[in-house]
Scaffold this active site. Structure first.
Site, PDB file in Angstrom:
ATOM      1  N   ASN A   1       7.096  -6.233   4.713  1.00 15.61           N
ATOM      2  CA  ASN A   1       8.802  -5.879   5.022  1.00 15.61           C
ATOM      3  C   ASN A   1       9.298  -7.063   5.216  1.00 15.61           C
ATOM      4  O   ASN A   1      10.596  -7.464   4.693  1.00 15.61           O
ATOM      5  CB  ASN A   1       8.817  -4.799   6.058  1.00 15.61           C
TER       6      ASN A   1
ATOM      7  N   GLY B   1       1.605  -3.908  11.047  1.00 10.23           N
ATOM      8  CA  GLY B   1       1.507  -2.989   9.869  1.00 10.23           C
ATOM      9  C   GLY B   1       1.469  -1.786  10.599  1.00 10.23           C
ATOM     10  O   GLY B   1       1.984  -1.622  11.678  1.00 10.23           O
TER      11      GLY B   1
ATOM     12  N   THR C   1       0.482   2.159  12.044  1.00  7.95           N
ATOM     13  CA  THR C   1      -0.174   2.481  13.197  1.00  7.95           C
ATOM     14  C   THR C   1      -1.647   3.129  12.701  1.00  7.95           C
ATOM     15  O   THR C   1      -2.624   2.619  13.313  1.00  7.95           O
ATOM     16  CB  THR C   1       0.589   3.553  14.042  1.00  7.95           C
TER      17      THR C   1
ATOM     18  N   THR D   1      -3.369   1.838   9.950  1.00  4.30           N
ATOM     19  CA  THR D   1      -4.080   0.924   9.682  1.00  4.30           C
ATOM     20  C   THR D   1      -4.784   0.228  11.176  1.00  4.30           C
ATOM     21  O   THR D   1      -5.704  -0.059  11.165  1.00  4.30           O
ATOM     22  CB  THR D   1      -3.323  -0.152   8.966  1.00  4.30           C
TER      23      THR D   1
ATOM     24  N   GLU E   1       0.741  -5.111  16.271  1.00 12.40           N
ATOM     25  CA  GLU E   1       2.391  -4.872  16.287  1.00 12.40           C
ATOM     26  C   GLU E   1       2.316  -4.025  15.160  1.00 12.40           C
ATOM     27  O   GLU E   1       2.335  -4.016  13.909  1.00 12.40           O
ATOM     28  CB  GLU E   1       3.187  -6.082  15.809  1.00 12.40           C
TER      29      GLU E   1
ATOM     30  N   CYS F   1      10.600  -2.630  11.115  1.00 14.00           N
ATOM     31  CA  CYS F   1       9.799  -1.633  12.106  1.00 14.00           C
ATOM     32  C   CYS F   1      11.004  -1.629  13.447  1.00 14.00           C
ATOM     33  O   CYS F   1      10.743  -0.552  13.902  1.00 14.00           O
ATOM     34  CB  CYS F   1       8.810  -2.574  12.799  1.00 14.00           C
TER      35      CYS F   1
ATOM     36  N   GLU G   1       3.376 -10.647  22.091  1.00 10.62           N
ATOM     37  CA  GLU G   1       3.657 -11.975  21.512  1.00 10.62           C
ATOM     38  C   GLU G   1       4.972 -12.481  21.869  1.00 10.62           C
ATOM     39  O   GLU G   1       5.768 -11.644  22.581  1.00 10.62           O
ATOM     40  CB  GLU G   1       3.306 -11.933  20.189  1.00 10.62           C
TER      41      GLU G   1
HETATM   42  P1  NDP Z   1      -0.065  -1.486   6.452  1.00 12.54           P
HETATM   43  O1  NDP Z   1      -0.775  -1.035   7.577  1.00 12.54           O
HETATM   44  O2  NDP Z   1      -0.154  -0.663   5.106  1.00 12.54           O
HETATM   45  O3  NDP Z   1      -0.568  -2.905   5.835  1.00 12.54           O
HETATM   46  C1  NDP Z   1      -0.408  -4.206   6.840  1.00 12.54           C
HETATM   47  C2  NDP Z   1      -1.472  -5.075   6.227  1.00 12.54           C
HETATM   48  O4  NDP Z   1      -2.632  -4.568   6.668  1.00 12.54           O
HETATM   49  C3  NDP Z   1      -1.437  -5.442   4.718  1.00 12.54           C
HETATM   50  O5  NDP Z   1      -1.668  -6.882   4.709  1.00 12.54           O
HETATM   51  C4  NDP Z   1      -2.591  -4.480   4.174  1.00 12.54           C
HETATM   52  O6  NDP Z   1      -2.892  -4.702   3.079  1.00 12.54           O
HETATM   53  C5  NDP Z   1      -3.655  -4.529   5.614  1.00 12.54           C
HETATM   54  N1  NDP Z   1      -4.511  -3.615   5.512  1.00 12.54           N
HETATM   55  C6  NDP Z   1      -4.507  -2.221   4.951  1.00 12.54           C
HETATM   56  N2  NDP Z   1      -5.686  -1.918   5.336  1.00 12.54           N
HETATM   57  C7  NDP Z   1      -6.605  -2.623   5.991  1.00 12.54           C
HETATM   58  C8  NDP Z   1      -7.742  -2.461   6.595  1.00 12.54           C
HETATM   59  N3  NDP Z   1      -8.625  -1.423   6.754  1.00 12.54           N
HETATM   60  N4  NDP Z   1      -8.349  -3.652   7.439  1.00 12.54           N
HETATM   61  C9  NDP Z   1      -7.529  -4.751   7.470  1.00 12.54           C
HETATM   62  N5  NDP Z   1      -6.250  -4.823   6.715  1.00 12.54           N
HETATM   63  C10 NDP Z   1      -5.700  -3.611   6.291  1.00 12.54           C
HETATM   64  O7  NDP Z   1       1.456  -1.833   6.663  1.00 12.54           O
HETATM   65  P2  NDP Z   1       2.566  -1.933   5.544  1.00 12.54           P
HETATM   66  O8  NDP Z   1       2.219  -3.148   4.916  1.00 12.54           O
HETATM   67  O9  NDP Z   1       2.844  -0.601   4.744  1.00 12.54           O
HETATM   68  O10 NDP Z   1       3.951  -2.439   6.534  1.00 12.54           O
HETATM   69  C11 NDP Z   1       4.528  -1.427   7.168  1.00 12.54           C
HETATM   70  C12 NDP Z   1       4.340  -0.987   8.426  1.00 12.54           C
HETATM   71  O11 NDP Z   1       4.171  -2.145   9.319  1.00 12.54           O
HETATM   72  C13 NDP Z   1       5.263  -0.050   9.385  1.00 12.54           C
HETATM   73  O12 NDP Z   1       4.685   0.897   9.805  1.00 12.54           O
HETATM   74  C14 NDP Z   1       6.029  -0.910  10.154  1.00 12.54           C
HETATM   75  O13 NDP Z   1       6.641  -0.172  11.151  1.00 12.54           O
HETATM   76  C15 NDP Z   1       4.874  -1.818  10.597  1.00 12.54           C
HETATM   77  N6  NDP Z   1       5.455  -3.132  11.259  1.00 12.54           N
HETATM   78  C16 NDP Z   1       5.411  -3.345  12.376  1.00 12.54           C
HETATM   79  C17 NDP Z   1       6.027  -4.534  13.224  1.00 12.54           C
HETATM   80  C18 NDP Z   1       6.160  -4.689  14.640  1.00 12.54           C
HETATM   81  O14 NDP Z   1       6.241  -5.604  14.927  1.00 12.54           O
HETATM   82  N7  NDP Z   1       5.499  -3.689  15.379  1.00 12.54           N
HETATM   83  C19 NDP Z   1       6.879  -5.485  12.336  1.00 12.54           C
HETATM   84  C20 NDP Z   1       6.981  -5.113  10.854  1.00 12.54           C
HETATM   85  C21 NDP Z   1       6.104  -3.952  10.364  1.00 12.54           C
HETATM   86  P3  NDP Z   1      -2.389  -4.410   1.676  1.00 12.54           P
HETATM   87  O15 NDP Z   1      -2.048  -5.653   1.196  1.00 12.54           O
HETATM   88  O16 NDP Z   1      -3.546  -3.818   0.885  1.00 12.54           O
HETATM   89  O17 NDP Z   1      -1.352  -3.553   1.922  1.00 12.54           O
END
Ligand code: NDP
Length: 483
Positions: A152, A228, A230, A232, A250, A284, A464
């Protein structure tokens, strides 16, 4: 025409993935592939680990002043190439170019500047143990970190990890989102041009299931910083547990935006439009549950609907666009399914709800969605409880302070909350009761990087920001010197 393929970045060299496999990444505004991404595997992570662990032996001994000098240089080079980064981020993610220009890319540069300064000014603890001697604490870099980021705010969030990680003397293997890898790829040249030694930052592109999981399961990578979803996050906890890794997670949110009747109405309304729909609601911290005190509910709802209808949805590269495209077809379908669910759960679509009718021909296959406001749902509905992560908000009338605190906290998430009131005592009282890592009073997204950032409950583990980032990226040791 063959699509341009990007490559992994290991030991300051661009290298092809060991298995030679690539997949397409899409331009969300046009719905067509626009580049190819390495489908990296464990073998690529192993290569990156070799480079990063070798680099650690010297980088961890480099002086803070030298590390800071390179970090400042990286920031300057991002600034120098700002337009290029801005265009690439908007094209790859679907976000309006104005947002990439004012938020994403400037913040990426600032992340490096901030941590360059931060490490130069940190002071450790010291204490005299009377009759015995003297103690002092010392921070040690930990080793090779795995940095996994979402789609995002691609460069903004990745650099929020890289900067403190290397400032503290660690080396890194990054795994950016498979959907938005382009600005991370461009950053590699910047790192090299800034004089960052080979192997300090390595980039392994690909999917979470292959490259991400290989990082998490790697027995010699002692820390993982992950942003990413929750679900994941839970997998990362489970997969890393056998190795006792240090984790910073996060995660997702379902943030409340509380509007009391005594608020500055215009300010609350204007900011709520932003906190609902900025970056297509794919932040997020977006406030997707809007709770309005009953005496001003109708007026606020009408104002929000009027404002949402005026937002311009379309061409991300146009300077007056407010909402660009959602990141992928799958994500568009997920968000749309929540709008449909909202109707099934008894909600009323006050505005939006589908693809805009007014899109130009070239954007007909893009993943655009109108800003959508749903009323008439109760706090127990799934649409009011689950993270949607798109331009969809619910609006609900409340009667008392106690009630709104209760429904805000009745959530498995606890990332952030905004509240709007001109009553200072109420502001402090309610802010004190809210279960969220960040509470904004009469503002949204204001962020001081010196302050702790993170989520409660299923919104994350750890904090962080400022000293907290240093805590995560170093081991803290006590040394006791006898008299
Ligand atoms: P995902 O959890 O789908 O993916 C995040 C990252 O993790 C991607 O690089 C993804 O790879 C990778 N990933 C997926 N599965 C695994 C695994 N089994 N092991 C290791 N890495 C893995 O999140 P999104 O990218 O869809 O992002 C959206 C989410 O992020 C929302 O829930 C949002 O709220 C959260 N978010 C939280 C923030 C915070 O500060 N709290 C800030 C921004 C977003 P791939 O490239 O395949 O997708």
């Amino acid at each position: 025409m063959a699509l341009t393929a990007i490559d992994n970045f290991i030991n300051n060299e661009f290298v092809k993935p060991t298995e030679g496999a690539y997949f397409d990444t899409f331009n969300p505004a046009h719905g067509v592939p626009h580049a190819q991404i390495p489908d990296s595997t464990k073998a690529d992570v192993d290569l990156a680990y070799k480079a990063a662990s070798t680099a650690f032996t010297t980088w961890s001994k480099t002086t803070k002043a030298e590390r800071a000098r390179i970090l400042y240089k990286i920031a300057d080079l991002i600034d120098a190439r700002q337009d290029e980064f801005v265009r690439a981020e908007s094209k790859d993610q679907g976000k309006p170019i104005s947002l990439a220009k004012t938020v994403d890319i400037p913040r990426a540069a600032y992340n490096f500047r901030f941590f360059a300064g931060r490490i130069l000014h940190s002071v450790e603890e010291a204490a005299e143990l009377e009759g015995v001697g003297f103690n002092y604490s010392q921070r040690m870099p930990i080793g090779v970190a795995g940095l996994i980021s979402p789609w995002n705010l691609p460069l903004y969030l990745l650099t929020w990890k890289i900067a403190p990680c290397i400032a503290c003397g660690n080396t890194a293997i990054c795994k950016p989102s498979e959907f938005t890898s382009l600005t991370a790829y461009m950053l590699c040249s910047v790192l090299k041009d800034a004089g960052l030694p080979a192997g300090v930052v390595n980039m392994v592109f690909g999917t979470g299931m292959k490259a991400g999981q290989a990082l998490v399961e790697h027995p010699r990578i002692p820390l993982i910083s992950f942003t990413g979803g929750t679900v994941t996050g839970a997998k990362i906890i489970a997969n890393s547990a056998p190795h006792f890794k240090k984790l910073s997670l996060e995660l997702g949110g379902k943030n409340a935006n509380i509007i009391f009747a005594d608020c500055d109405f215009e300010k609350a309304l204007t900011t709520s439009l932003r906190s609902s729909f900025a970056n297509q609601g794919e932040i997020c911290l977006c406030g997707s549950r809007i709770f309005v005190e009953r005496p001003i509910y109708e007026k606020f709802l009408n104002g929000l609907v009027d404002g949402a209808k005026k937002l311009k949805v379309g061409d991300p590269s146009a300077h007056d666009t407010n909402l660009g495209a959602l990141v992928s077809k799958e994500h568009w379908e997920k968000v749309k399914s929540y709008i449909d669910l909202g109707v099934k759960e008894g909600g009323k679509i006050e505005c939006g709800g589908d693809k805009p009718a007014s899109l130009q021909d070239e954007f007909q296959n893009g993943y655009f969605l109108e800003p959508t406001i749903i009323s008439g749902l109760t706090p127990s509905c799934r649409v009011m409880r689950e993270e949607i992560f798109g331009p969809v908000v619910t609006i609900y009338a409340f009667d008392t302070e106690e009630e709104v605190i209760q429904i805000t906290n009745d959530s498995e998430y606890g990332l952030s909350c905004s509240l709007w009131t001109e009553n200072g005592r109420r502001a402090r009282r309610v802010a004190g009761e809210i279960q969220a890592g960040t509470v904004w009073v009469n503002t949204w997204m204001a962020r001081d990087l010196r302050m702790p950032f993170g989520g409660m409950k299923k919104s994350g583990l750890g904090r962080e920001g400022g000293e907290h980032s240093l805590d995560f990226y170093t081991e803290l040791k006590t040394i006791c010197l006898a008299d």
